[in-house]
Design a protein around this motif. Structure first.
Motif: not given
Length: 474
Positions: A279, A396, A399-400, A419, A422, A427, A450, A453, A456-457
């Motif tokens: 990341a 986001f 996902g966090m 990660n 993504t 990205q 975004p 993200e 990712l989620t």
């Protein structure tokens, strides 16, 4: 009458929980209600993370009003981007510490929790000494590599040297707080950041502008103040490790390397470190892409928006850390269903918090940007960045929390793989395509963040529901 009493009772109950969370009283988080457990952990954790983001904002505020502020702002921002690699090490180790300590606490074995935490400290000190030496020797090269102009690199080299040399303090601050979070004592972690930040806020103007016999160091003064502040925070942590007033009981022999334990910790920490290195390298590439397509002022605007974004996202990260602790402790106690329920309840709180933040950035982005710089071009770029980035805050945040749940269970490989796909496979190419090929410059980079993200989620949710994390052993 009863309707009046009921809300009043809720207020009194909340104030009681608030007081308990700030005092850091020991509670069995696997036995009380999930909502109460989340609040007890989340309040100090959110305040702790808010304090961590204050470091960069305080530095940014004072250096943003120096002469040639665009060079100073860019230096602070690019240095923070480089330090994200250090943060990756610190966060990866702290994740491993939180997972192992939480699991042992859930198993009602505080002695094993204490020893595991101290073995993680041994690993951190050994690895970071090499990084600190490298950073001191190659400070200017790092700035140039990040896309800074030769003038900015010359101006910012002393700042980078001090920050890199003091990176061991950054790692210990993160790591020891991770140990306390795993033990369920988030209040100590919070107070260590308070101490560090209060010292930084007081010392920043003193070392930057000068006071009495202390000369004005300018930009370099910000690095001196930040390093001293963080060092005081670490000293407070060390005091609490040895005072025998909390669940952890630390002895000096716990620092003697136990290679079997170190191997087990590294097994959890390595993918965790890699997870955040992936990341971080993505963020570094994006910062370099903005610097090369938007110039010094475009880079300064982007870095300003990132510091503001992190100020609000780090508290949400603190909230997600509550899920990590609860997952770890509940798995240790054999309460798997309760671990999963804790995650979804935390997601609800995170969505509400970041929904409010999104509205603030969409409506007041220019006001926030104006507070940190007088340069109109920098303000314009920062405002546009904030408005675009805030569009993905809610998803986001979801996902966090899901990522923290994996890490809290000790399943650090799953978010690492997410990660990689993504950030590196989507990205970075997408941002490059928009910024360079479609000639959108920094705006293309802002859009890519975004969008990535969201992917990712979605991936994290699908894998979380499959439930492999429930069987992870640490």
């Amino acid at each position: 009458m009863s309707q009046t009493v009921k809300p009043r009772g809720k207020v009194i109950s909340f104030l009681s929980v608030l007081k308990q969370s700030l005092k850091g009283e020991q509670v069995d988080l696997t036995a009380i209600s999930i909502k109460r457990a989340i609040v007890l952990l989340a309040i100090p954790m959110m305040l702790e993370m808010a304090m961590e983001s204050v470091f960069a904002l305080v530095d940014l505020y004072f250096v943003g009003h120096l002469k040639n502020s665009s060079h100073a702002i860019q230096t602070v921002g690019l240095t923070e981007s480089v330090l994200t690699v250090i943060y990756s090490l610190a966060i990866g180790l702290s994740m491993a510490a939180t997972a192992v300590v939480a699991r042992r606490i859930g198993e009602k074995n505080p002695e094993a929790a204490s020893k595991a935490g101290m073995q993680t400290v041994v690993i951190a000190v050994a690895v970071n000494l090499l990084i600190s030496i490298f950073g001191w020797l190659h400070a200017r090269d790092l700035l140039l590599l990040m896309g800074a102009s030769a003038e900015t690199a010359d101006h910012g080299t002393p700042f980078v040297r001090i920050m890199m040399a003091g990176s061991i303090i950054i790692v210990l601050l993160f790591l020891i707080n991770g140990i306390f979070r795993g033990a369920g004592n988030a209040a100590i972690a919070m107070r260590s950041l308070w101490i560090a930040n209060i010292a930084n806020i007081i010392l920043c103007p003193v070392f930057i502008r000068g006071l009495g016999p202390i000369p004005a160091f300018g930009l370099t003064g910000a690095a001196i103040a930040t390093t001293i502040g963080r060092s005081l925070g670490v000293l407070y942590q060390v005091y609490n490790l040895f005072n025998n007033k909390n669940a952890l009981r630390v002895r000096l022999n716990y620092f003697i390397p136990d290679w079997h334990q170190i191997k087990a910790i590294v097994k959890v920490a390595a993918p965790g470190i890699l997870q955040f290195v992936i990341a971080s390298c993505s963020w570094i590439f994006l910062a370099q892409l903005v610097a090369t397509t938007g110039g010094d002022q475009g880079s300064a605007g982007y870095q300003t928006s990132l510091r503001l974004m992190m100020f609000f996202l780090l508290p949400a990260w603190g909230l997600s850390n509550a899920a990590a602790t609860l997952v770890g402790q509940n798995l240790g106690a054999g309460r798997v269903d309760r671990a999963e329920q804790s995650v979804f309840q935390t997601i609800k709180y995170t969505v509400v918090f970041l929904g409010i933040v999104s509205v603030l950035f969409l409506t007041c982005g220019q006001f926030f940007s104006s507070f940190f710089t007088n340069d109109d071009v920098v303000k314009k770029v920062a405002t546009r960045s904030l408005q675009i980035l805030s569009g993905g805050f809610i998803i986001f945040g979801m996902g966090m929390v899901l990522t923290s749940a994996f890490n809290g269970a000790g399943d650090t490989w799953t978010p690492t793989k997410i990660n990689f796909f993504t950030f590196w496979l989507f990205q970075i190419p997408f941002a490059y395509l928009l910024a360079k090929y479609f000639d959108m410059g920094p705006t293309g980079v802002f859009i890519a963040i975004p969008v990535a993200e969201i992917g990712l989620t979605i991936a994290a949710y699908i894998l979380f529901k499959k439930g492999k994390w429930k069987k992870t052993m640490v």
